[in-house]
Design an enzyme around this catalytic site. Structure first.
Site, PDB file in Angstrom:
ATOM      1  N   PHE A   1       0.856  -1.192   0.000  1.00 39.01           N
ATOM      2  CA  PHE A   1       0.000   0.000   0.000  1.00 39.01           C
ATOM      3  C   PHE A   1       0.886   1.234   0.000  1.00 39.01           C
ATOM      4  CE2 PHE A   1      -2.403   3.568   1.527  1.00 39.01           C
ATOM      5  CZ  PHE A   1      -3.544   3.477   0.753  1.00 39.01           C
TER       6      PHE A   1
ATOM      7  N   LYS B   1       2.141  11.124   7.338  1.00 34.47           N
ATOM      8  CA  LYS B   1       1.313  10.809   8.511  1.00 34.47           C
ATOM      9  C   LYS B   1       1.792  11.522   9.792  1.00 34.47           C
ATOM     10  CE  LYS B   1      -1.264   7.056   6.683  1.00 34.47           C
ATOM     11  NZ  LYS B   1      -0.942   5.916   5.845  1.00 34.47           N
TER      12      LYS B   1
ATOM     13  N   ASP C   1       9.143   2.844   2.180  1.00 35.42           N
ATOM     14  CA  ASP C   1       7.969   3.662   2.469  1.00 35.42           C
ATOM     15  C   ASP C   1       7.693   3.525   3.968  1.00 35.42           C
ATOM     16  OD1 ASP C   1       5.503   4.796   2.872  1.00 35.42           O
ATOM     17  OD2 ASP C   1       4.571   3.929   1.085  1.00 35.42           O
TER      18      ASP C   1
HETATM   19  C1  LIG Z   1      -1.072   5.976   4.323  1.00 37.14           C
HETATM   20  C2  LIG Z   1       0.021   5.475   3.507  1.00 37.14           C
HETATM   21  C3  LIG Z   1       0.345   6.076   2.267  1.00 37.14           C
HETATM   22  C4  LIG Z   1      -0.484   7.186   1.645  1.00 37.14           C
HETATM   23  O1  LIG Z   1      -0.569   8.329   2.427  1.00 37.14           O
HETATM   24  P1  LIG Z   1      -1.730   9.403   2.117  1.00 37.14           P
HETATM   25  O2  LIG Z   1      -1.379  10.558   3.016  1.00 37.14           O
HETATM   26  O3  LIG Z   1      -3.033   8.767   2.476  1.00 37.14           O
HETATM   27  O4  LIG Z   1      -1.638   9.743   0.680  1.00 37.14           O
HETATM   28  C5  LIG Z   1       1.445   5.599   1.583  1.00 37.14           C
HETATM   29  N1  LIG Z   1       2.183   4.574   2.075  1.00 37.14           N
HETATM   30  C6  LIG Z   1       1.902   3.982   3.246  1.00 37.14           C
HETATM   31  C7  LIG Z   1       2.784   2.885   3.741  1.00 37.14           C
HETATM   32  C8  LIG Z   1       0.803   4.390   3.997  1.00 37.14           C
HETATM   33  O5  LIG Z   1       0.497   3.769   5.135  1.00 37.14           O
END
Ligand SMILES: *Cc1c(COP(=O)(O)O)cnc(C)c1O
Length: 399
Positions: free
Chosen positions: A140, A254, A225
């Site tokens: 994700f 985040k 990520d």
């Molecule tokens: C939440 C998340 C994203 C995307 O972040 P948004 O601010 O919702 O665009 C990308 N990678 C990971 C691992 C995430 O948990």
């Protein structure tokens, strides 16, 4: 406004792209939130780990309020007095050379994709438009069209094609598959150190170190990520510290703002970031003074309140206690730090009704991937709060 009203309005006027629990929150403080009837809940989602510092952390709120009446947006056409100090702090705290600040997580990932592709063409010498990025099944990385193009979740892709080419999907946690997938035109391996949305999937020990080595041997960049795993969530500031390695770049977002404002970034070594020149990439709001002031305050909290240490200690204890629950429904409890997934047995059905019963017991969780209940409270959570929650969780899991 009473609860049916707020929900009815959202349903009547909003796009139907979410299925929230039946609750209207009006206030938050630390690990706790309150609904419009005054009921108190322990937040065990923490806005998908965006509020690791706790709801409305006073110090971050103060920074937001102070900066909001001073200067909020200049665009990057001019310098502002907050961005430079923010970038300096970001690099000093994380150990990376350079940062490119954006707003949402998906934008940070898009930035990383642009950076590694450009690096591939300008530095590695990959023939034009042939760059390939290796990613993992069940990843994700966000919701833009390029990113969902390499998702393996059918619903995230359905109806959104045609997709951007240049991505190769391999199984998660499998270093041999990574070695086999490497080609001369591979520019990067992009992966979550622990897969969050897929259901808190922890790879085998040594996976990140092996990936680091394989990327080095194949002249490919290693990009993590850490949008969800970063800022202390897994018991270290970054999850890659568990294996004593450094990636070439990392995406963060985040909890970078403690949940007060969208702030994200791609952090990288100099030799990657230097591929960008004026005009190559940008964002109207990226690096604005309000985001920078909030980001600076939010960065201090994990360090000064030892959120990684709290996460490691409380997480290990909490996982043990959850494993000790004798439930006919639980297949597995897994996690790292306070990043915990309780996977239900196939025969127990969806996690959704369990989350609804947890809500009625005063604990807010959200199902992920149908069969997994995620427990990821703000990292400021008190042990007493988790002790209060455990018998309630036990009751829901054993009924
Ligand atoms: C939440 C998340 C994203 C995307 O972040 P948004 O601010 O919702 O665009 C990308 N990678 C990971 C691992 C995430 O948990």
């Amino acid at each position: 406004m009473n609860q049916p009203n707020a929900i009815t309005l959202a349903e009547q006027y909003g796009a139907n792209n979410y299925h929230p629990l039946d609750i209207v929150l009006t206030r938050g403080e630390g690990a706790w939130v309150w609904d419009d009837a005054g009921n108190k809940y322990l937040d065990c989602l923490a806005a998908y780990s965006a509020v690791n510092q706790g709801h409305c952390h006073p110090r971050i709120v103060q920074a937001l309020v102070d900066q909001a009446s001073q200067l909020t947006l200049t665009s990057r056409a001019f310098h502002n007095d907050q961005l430079g100090p923010f970038l300096e702090k970001l690099c000093r705290v994380t150990g990376f050379d350079k940062a490119l600040v954006m707003n949402t997580g998906a934008e940070a990932v898009e930035t990383a994709i642009k950076a590694v592709r450009k690096w591939g063409y300008k530095v590695k010498g990959v023939p034009s438009d042939r760059a390939e990025i290796i990613v993992c099944a069940d990843n994700f990385h966000g919701r833009t069209t390029t990113i969902v193009g390499f998702s393996t979740e059918p619903q995230y892709r359905d109806g959104y094609g045609p997709f951007t080419p240049g991505f190769k999907v391999i199984p998660f946690g499998d270093a041999r598959a990574l070695r086999k997938a490497m080609k001369p035109r591979t520019v990067a391996f992009l992966v979550e150190p622990v897969q969050g949305e897929a259901g808190i999937n922890v790879p085998p020990d040594g996976y990140l170190a092996a990936a680091r080595e394989i990327c080095d041997q194949n002249d490919a960049l290693f990009i993590l990520d850490e949008i969800q795993t970063g800022w202390g969530r897994t018991g270290k500031l970054f999850a890659f510290e568990h294996e004593d390695i450094r990636p070439d770049g990392v995406t963060v977002g985040k909890a970078m703002s403690g949940g007060l404002y969208p702030v994200s970034a791609f952090l990288a070594s100099e030799d990657v970031m230097e591929v960008f020149h004026p005009g190559d990439h940008g964002s109207t709001f990226g690096g604005n003074p309000l985001a920078s002031a909030v980001g600076m305050a939010a960065l201090d909290v994990p360090v000064e309140e030892d959120l990684p240490g709290r996460s490691a200690e409380l997480g290990a204890w909490f996982i043990d206690r959850l494993r000790a629950i004798d439930s006919p429904h639980v297949a597995e409890v897994r996690g790292k730090g306070l990043f915990v997934g309780v996977e239900l047995k196939e025969s127990s059905g969806s996690a959704r009704p369990f989350c609804e019963r947890l809500k009625d017991a005063g604990i807010l969780c959200k199902e992920t991937h149908e069969q997994v209940i995620r427990f990821a409270p703000p990292l400021v959570v008190e042990k007493e709060a988790l002790e209060w929650a455990l018998p309630r969780i036990e009751k829901v899991l054993t009924s």
